[in-house]
Design a protein around this motif. Sequence first.
Motif, short mmCIF file in Angstrom:
data_model
loop_
_atom_site.label_atom_id
_atom_site.label_comp_id
_atom_site.label_asym_id
_atom_site.label_seq_id
_atom_site.Cartn_x
_atom_site.Cartn_y
_atom_site.Cartn_z
N PHE B 49 0.85 -1.20 0.00
CA PHE B 49 0.00 0.00 0.00
C PHE B 49 0.89 1.25 0.00
O PHE B 49 0.62 2.21 -0.73
CB PHE B 49 -0.91 -0.03 1.23
CG PHE B 49 -1.76 1.20 1.41
CD1 PHE B 49 -2.85 1.43 0.59
CD2 PHE B 49 -1.49 2.11 2.42
CE1 PHE B 49 -3.64 2.56 0.75
CE2 PHE B 49 -2.28 3.24 2.60
CZ PHE B 49 -3.36 3.46 1.76
N MET B 59 2.48 10.38 -9.53
CA MET B 59 1.47 10.70 -10.55
C MET B 59 0.84 12.05 -10.27
O MET B 59 0.64 12.87 -11.17
CB MET B 59 0.39 9.62 -10.57
CG MET B 59 0.84 8.33 -11.23
SD MET B 59 -0.04 6.94 -10.53
CE MET B 59 -1.63 7.13 -11.25
N ARG B 60 0.49 12.28 -9.00
CA ARG B 60 -0.15 13.56 -8.68
C ARG B 60 0.84 14.69 -8.88
O ARG B 60 0.45 15.82 -9.19
CB ARG B 60 -0.69 13.58 -7.24
CG ARG B 60 -1.93 12.79 -6.95
CD ARG B 60 -3.23 13.10 -7.67
NE ARG B 60 -3.35 14.30 -8.44
CZ ARG B 60 -4.26 14.47 -9.43
NH1 ARG B 60 -5.12 13.52 -9.71
NH2 ARG B 60 -4.32 15.58 -10.10
N MET B 87 -2.40 -1.59 -5.83
CA MET B 87 -3.48 -1.28 -4.90
C MET B 87 -4.53 -2.39 -4.88
O MET B 87 -5.07 -2.71 -3.82
CB MET B 87 -4.12 0.05 -5.27
CG MET B 87 -3.27 1.25 -4.92
SD MET B 87 -2.92 1.29 -3.15
CE MET B 87 -2.25 2.92 -2.95
N TRP B 91 -2.82 -4.78 -2.23
CA TRP B 91 -3.35 -4.15 -1.01
C TRP B 91 -4.73 -4.69 -0.68
O TRP B 91 -4.89 -5.41 0.30
CB TRP B 91 -3.34 -2.62 -1.14
CG TRP B 91 -4.23 -1.87 -0.18
CD1 TRP B 91 -5.31 -1.11 -0.51
CD2 TRP B 91 -4.13 -1.80 1.25
NE1 TRP B 91 -5.89 -0.58 0.62
CE2 TRP B 91 -5.18 -0.98 1.71
CE3 TRP B 91 -3.26 -2.35 2.19
CZ2 TRP B 91 -5.40 -0.70 3.06
CZ3 TRP B 91 -3.47 -2.07 3.55
CH2 TRP B 91 -4.53 -1.25 3.97
N TRP B 148 -4.27 -1.41 -15.53
CA TRP B 148 -4.57 -2.66 -14.83
C TRP B 148 -5.62 -3.47 -15.58
O TRP B 148 -5.86 -4.61 -15.26
CB TRP B 148 -4.96 -2.41 -13.37
CG TRP B 148 -6.41 -2.19 -13.12
CD1 TRP B 148 -7.10 -1.03 -13.29
CD2 TRP B 148 -7.37 -3.16 -12.66
NE1 TRP B 148 -8.41 -1.21 -12.98
CE2 TRP B 148 -8.61 -2.51 -12.59
CE3 TRP B 148 -7.30 -4.51 -12.33
CZ2 TRP B 148 -9.77 -3.16 -12.19
CZ3 TRP B 148 -8.46 -5.15 -11.92
CH2 TRP B 148 -9.68 -4.48 -11.85
N TYR B 394 -12.20 11.35 -15.63
CA TYR B 394 -11.86 11.45 -14.22
C TYR B 394 -13.07 11.27 -13.30
O TYR B 394 -12.92 11.03 -12.11
CB TYR B 394 -11.10 12.75 -13.93
CG TYR B 394 -9.64 12.41 -13.81
CD1 TYR B 394 -9.11 12.03 -12.59
CD2 TYR B 394 -8.82 12.38 -14.93
CE1 TYR B 394 -7.80 11.63 -12.47
CE2 TYR B 394 -7.50 11.98 -14.82
CZ TYR B 394 -6.99 11.61 -13.59
OH TYR B 394 -5.71 11.20 -13.47
N ARG B 462 -6.18 8.43 -17.30
CA ARG B 462 -4.94 7.82 -17.80
C ARG B 462 -4.13 8.75 -18.67
O ARG B 462 -3.38 8.32 -19.53
CB ARG B 462 -5.25 6.55 -18.59
CG ARG B 462 -5.97 5.55 -17.74
CD ARG B 462 -6.33 4.37 -18.53
NE ARG B 462 -6.50 3.24 -17.62
CZ ARG B 462 -6.78 2.03 -18.00
NH1 ARG B 462 -6.92 1.77 -19.27
NH2 ARG B 462 -6.92 1.09 -17.12
#
Lengths: 305, 563
Positions: B49, B59-60, B87, B91, B148, B394, B462
Amino acid sequence: MNLRLILKLAAVAGILTAISLWMGQVAYSWLPPPASAEAVLVDGLFSLMTAIGTFIFCGVVGTVIYSALFQRAGKYDESDGPPIEGNLTLEVVWTAIPIVLVIWIAAASYRVYDQMSILGPMEHIHMGMGEAIAAPMDMAQGMPETAGLEPEAIEVHARQWVWEFYYPEANVTSTELHLPKDRRIKLALTSEDVLHGFYIPAFRVKQDVIPGRDIDFEFTPILEGKYRLRDSQYSGTYFAAMQADVVVESPDAYQQWLATAAKSPLKPGLNPSYDEYQRTGGDDHRPGWKTVPPAPAPMVNYVGS
Amino acid sequence: MTNISIDALAPERQEPSPGEPENWWRFFTFSTDHKVIGIQYIVTAFVFFLIGGFLAMVMRGELITPEADLVDRTVYNALFTMHGTLMLFMWTFPVLNGLSNYLVPLQIGARDMAFPRLNAVAFWLVPIFGVILMASFLVPGGPSQSGWWAYPPVSLQNPTGNLINGQALWLVAVALSGVSSIMGAVNIVTTIVRMRAPGMTFFKMPVFCWTVMAAQIIQLFGLPALTAGAVMLLFDLMVGTSFFDPAKGGDPVLYQHFFWFYSHPAVYVIMLPIFGVFSELFPVYARKPLFGYKVVAVSSFIITGLSGIVWVHHMFASGTPGWMRMLFMFTTMTISVPTGIKVFAWVATIWGGKLKLNTAMLFALGGMTMFVFAGITGIMLASTPVDIHVNNTYFVVGHFHYVLYGSMTMGMFAALYHWFPKMTGRMYYEGLGKLHFVLAFVGTNLNFLPMHPAGLMGMPRRVASYDPEFAFWNVLASLGGFLLGVSTLPFLLNMISSWVQGEKAPANPWRAIGLEWMVASPPPHENFDEIPTVIAEPYGYGKNEPLTAQQAALQQLASTEVA
Ligand code: HEM
Ligand SMILES: [Cu+2]
Ligand SMILES: [Cu+2]
């Protein structure tokens, strides 16, 4: 239930309804100005769902917040709350409400989807519905001049990572999509390599472009202006740069544009991904990992800006 | 004899109980104790995680400006692929398996899982495929960059031409993850069906066990599809078969059906146990019985059933014909009925109670409210016309992070705080816990709420770069993302320092009802000296009735002595 409780609940419901209706109106402002007939329908549906959603969200979360604020145990209070294990009436009601809402929202969505008929009237035959509704929405939207016309046919070719538009009747190729206003548009979407997504947010329409398939896709622009076409189905390295301008103009201006373009000689069209690939060092000198190289610019009559 | 694990009782009865820090080394061994395995899962998952979260920070960082400037586009694409994969596969699934492993035997009054060795094997596969995934950062060409979902043909493109490439490693890891999850699922379902304590009928079983069972049944019917799809894709990639490659006559949309036939239900594998956590926690901290216990329990299985017939809602914009779009729109929306029943039942449980807002309860309340929000945007996404607009924007990213961070991860924090004293024998620090909650709650909303307007305006997901009109919302989201990064610090500090030196925890610090609270904290190796006989429903708050026969006898004894 005593009268006071009923009055109180009615007051709360009234306030919630007012807030919800207001949010439903505000919802329109979260979306770009609707530039197609489909957009008008989608926005209405979104507004309806926002209003219903607001009501549920405020109802549930408001109750929880009220509890968290006013129903806390005192510091040394070790006692339990009332051992209420259920309430049949309540449970029936809160099962019935979602069922009714689901049917309502599904029916409204079905109607809107049917009116949009973005995949063309063909599908109505599959769905066992009359041809009548299949007629493009122009009539419903009140566009008498163009109501009887055949849809304007345009080919869209997608490849990594550039859009190319071909107007078969005028034999014009372009890297900018020009469309006549108030006229049903019929696109033939094809891809040469991977999945791409044809998406014009101002029109609220989107369709994956699938290699090996020819997909017909219809909509009706209703507002003159310049919009953005974006790739919506992830297509590899330069996916984000795979965009093009969309120009909606009056039918006269559109014909004019076609005529001028038809006379222009072919030249390399816009191709941001290829330019970036070259600029950053081409095959061997680019930073980052190896990528599929972008296709060279298509040869077009009209380049766009 | 139904209650003895297949491996029979371990001989060394003095083996240390799992929580004590002096014996930390046994967490690195092939232990077959479900409590050790549970903690192994949870800690391993948390490490991944943190890695996945770190990738999200990068990424941010990239997305705080419109241009693709911080990292190369290929790197950004690898980052979101690995972030999403870590994730989900490293996770959510492992941490939930850890919690289920730890709690299910204790809650149903068993000494261990049905197949303790299989359990250990299933766990040890997790670090193995985790390392395979991370190793893909080192191969030429880098990790998979196809997201993914790994949709072909992009996932088949392999620009380096090497046989061993990031995509191949990714597929191997996903297939192994499927194998591990199937082992886990067989074990957990068998345990719940076969090893309940005497008297614990299904309608005396805690809702957490109901939801875990409902979730693991999904793994059993769904995972074969995903694993088959992954193996076929691996063949296409490495051997040159043509299942999905349109250039060779394959059908890329077929892959999407394989993938989503599992991966939609997978969101319920993730959410159902969290529904279970909410159902356990609200009664404890509101001091009231779970409202409509039986309905809440059974609705888990209605969700399981419905979850198998909705997958096409991820393909509304694919080459899906109209009738299919309408059919799956309707089935998808019906899931809101059993889910709504649960939410309303939780609200009714809280209502009129005597609330104790400690860290666990705050996380549960926060997680539930964000789930309601995600549910509403989920219904919007189910409506085909609206989805045609917001699909792959988004808006979707905002929606599923409200599910995955806002509800699943927050719910998992609630569970970790709530059962921390049981697992470790120590109390956590409330102050740090509340700080964690405030940072996480603000961070989640600041990070993921702005994604909704960005998506409605038409920002695709993406993307490493975007048009400047979306910049405002992305700056907010990035600040929220960094805040979320910071929020894990008090959590780590809290967990580590209180495990090492926290105040010793009593058997039942929350005055909760449940078999796991009737044994010591941490529980002895075999959990129960004597297997209890259950005589009451699980949430008897305010009713003053005993849960087990032994307890009744003891109370009887006590009252006769007084008299
Ligand atoms: C620190 C918190 C987090 C941040 C800042 C963050 C940020 C992001 C961003 C920017 C994306 C890319 C969206 C896109 O373009 O599609 C993304 C994708 C994703 N995230 Fe997160 N995320 C966070 C936590 C989580 C958690 C906790 C989970 C799951 C439990 C998760 C699951 C995913 C998934 C499945 C994707 C999709 C990846 C793909 O499209 O292949 N994220 N996240
Ligand atoms: Cu594309
Ligand atoms: Cu789904």
